[in-house]
Design an enzyme around this catalytic site. Structure first.
Site, PDB file in Angstrom:
ATOM      1  CE  LYS A   1       9.214  31.909   4.072  1.00 38.20           C
ATOM      2  NZ  LYS A   1      10.156  32.880   3.858  1.00 38.20           N
TER       3      LYS A   1
ATOM      4  NE  ARG B   1       6.358  35.436  -2.699  1.00 38.66           N
ATOM      5  CZ  ARG B   1       6.492  34.084  -2.146  1.00 38.66           C
ATOM      6  NH1 ARG B   1       6.743  33.672  -0.990  1.00 38.66           N
ATOM      7  NH2 ARG B   1       6.302  33.386  -3.120  1.00 38.66           N
TER       8      ARG B   1
END
Length: 337
Positions: free
Chosen positions: A279, A314
């Site tokens: 991210k 994840r």
């Protein structure tokens, strides 16, 4: 005002008498932080918790898609899209995607998460027919090759139905089953496990000045409400995973606030998934303009999540993450696990 109970999770081998096991996993706790919208946080003994709160934190989580949750589980990201933020469409060709998935499987991944619609900030909705065309050959190919658990990353009932027909056995929805009103009834009818994620706004708009009263408690309340709503629609709580949605309608400061108090979400009484891999905030803090350059920072965040007892990670960098988890657990336990 309601109180919220966050276990102060420990992984240390020296465990005091009376400490409580967390959700049947590898962590334990003897104290909790009590959070409230009305007053300052305080720490109390776990023995002083209300029974319902203690039960939510200590009840062993049931297996999901055949995976026991007594150890960390890794979900490998497999984007069958031409416009993924993290891999630039490397797996848009179905055969390439299948080969990449089998490589993750060989590295020890527990579940593959196949997606045919990018949910990066600014992404537009993909027509369901196009999404189906992207994911069905990949899932069918993985299943034919003998891979294990497969998740379909979608917001749409028709896509989920096609994916399940091809071999998927879990639905992972960034919209927490609110985008398509037909999705929850479909999952309930098939008794499918689901992962519900918090997002403020949709992918096209979510990073336009997101705001919260209290990001940790607001996200918690949203997930609690969605779990209750899905139970009312026939999806059993033991078939629900919750994801706080790092990076989905959140600033860097929001992401860090959630990461610092991740263990609060165990009070939902369901397994927790963290999807922070590659991210933007990782690149901002640790460097790495391209997504592929953020693997070390992504692994650092993943290991921090394990210290909160988070059951699912994840990730993009599967082999590196699995190696890091093995060493983290061995170092914390003082023995090979």
């Amino acid at each position: 005002m309601a109180d919220y109970f966050r276990p102060l999770v420990q992984i240390d081998p020296a465990r005091p008498e009376g400490a409580m096991s967390l959700a049947g996993g590898w962590g334990w706790f003897s104290h909790v932080e009590v959070l409230s919208r009305a007053r300052a946080a305080k720490v109390i003994s776990a023995a002083d918790l209300p029974k319902s709160a203690l039960d939510a934190l200590t009840t062993t989580r049931a297996p999901i898609a055949g995976l026991a949750l007594d150890r960390p589980r890794v979900m490998g990201i497999l984007n069958a899209t031409p416009d993924s933020f993290s891999d630039g469409g490397r797996h848009a060709d179905p055969q390439v995607a299948v080969e990449a998935g089998m490589a993750m499987r060989a590295a020890g991944v527990d579940m593959l998460d196949v997606g045919g619609e990018s949910t990066r900030p600014g992404a537009d909705t993909v027509p369901e027919g196009e999404e189906i065309d992207r994911i069905v050959p990949v899932i069918a190919g993985l299943r034919a090759a003998g891979t294990g658990a497969i998740s379909i990353d979608t917001r749409k009932a028709a896509v989920a139905e096609a994916a399940v027909g091809a071999g998927a056995n879990l639905v992972n929805d960034v919209a927490a089953l609110t985008f398509d009103p037909a999705l929850a009834p479909f999952c309930a009818a098939r008794e499918l496990p689901v992962c519900v994620m918090h997002a403020q706004g949709d992918p096209a708009t979510m990073q336009r000045d997101p705001r919260y009263d209290d990001v940790v408690l607001d996200v918690y309340d949203y997930l609690a409400d969605r779990i209750a709503a899905l139970e009312a629609q026939g999806i059993a709580r033991h078939n629900i995973i919750a994801d706080p949605g790092i990076g989905f309608g959140k600033t860097l400061e929001h992401n860090l606030a959630l990461l610092a108090r991740l263990s609060l979400f165990h009070s939902l009484g369901v397994p927790i998934l963290l999807g922070a891999s590659r991210k933007r905030f990782i690149g901002t803090i640790g460097g790495g303009e391209a997504g592929a350059d953020r693997a070390p920072g992504s692994i650092a965040v993943a290991l921090a999540a394990l210290s909160h007892g988070i059951q699912f990670l994840r990730v993009h960098d599967v082999a590196q993450t699995i190696q890091a988890i093995a060493l983290y657990r061995a170092a914390m336990a003082g023995k090979q696990i």
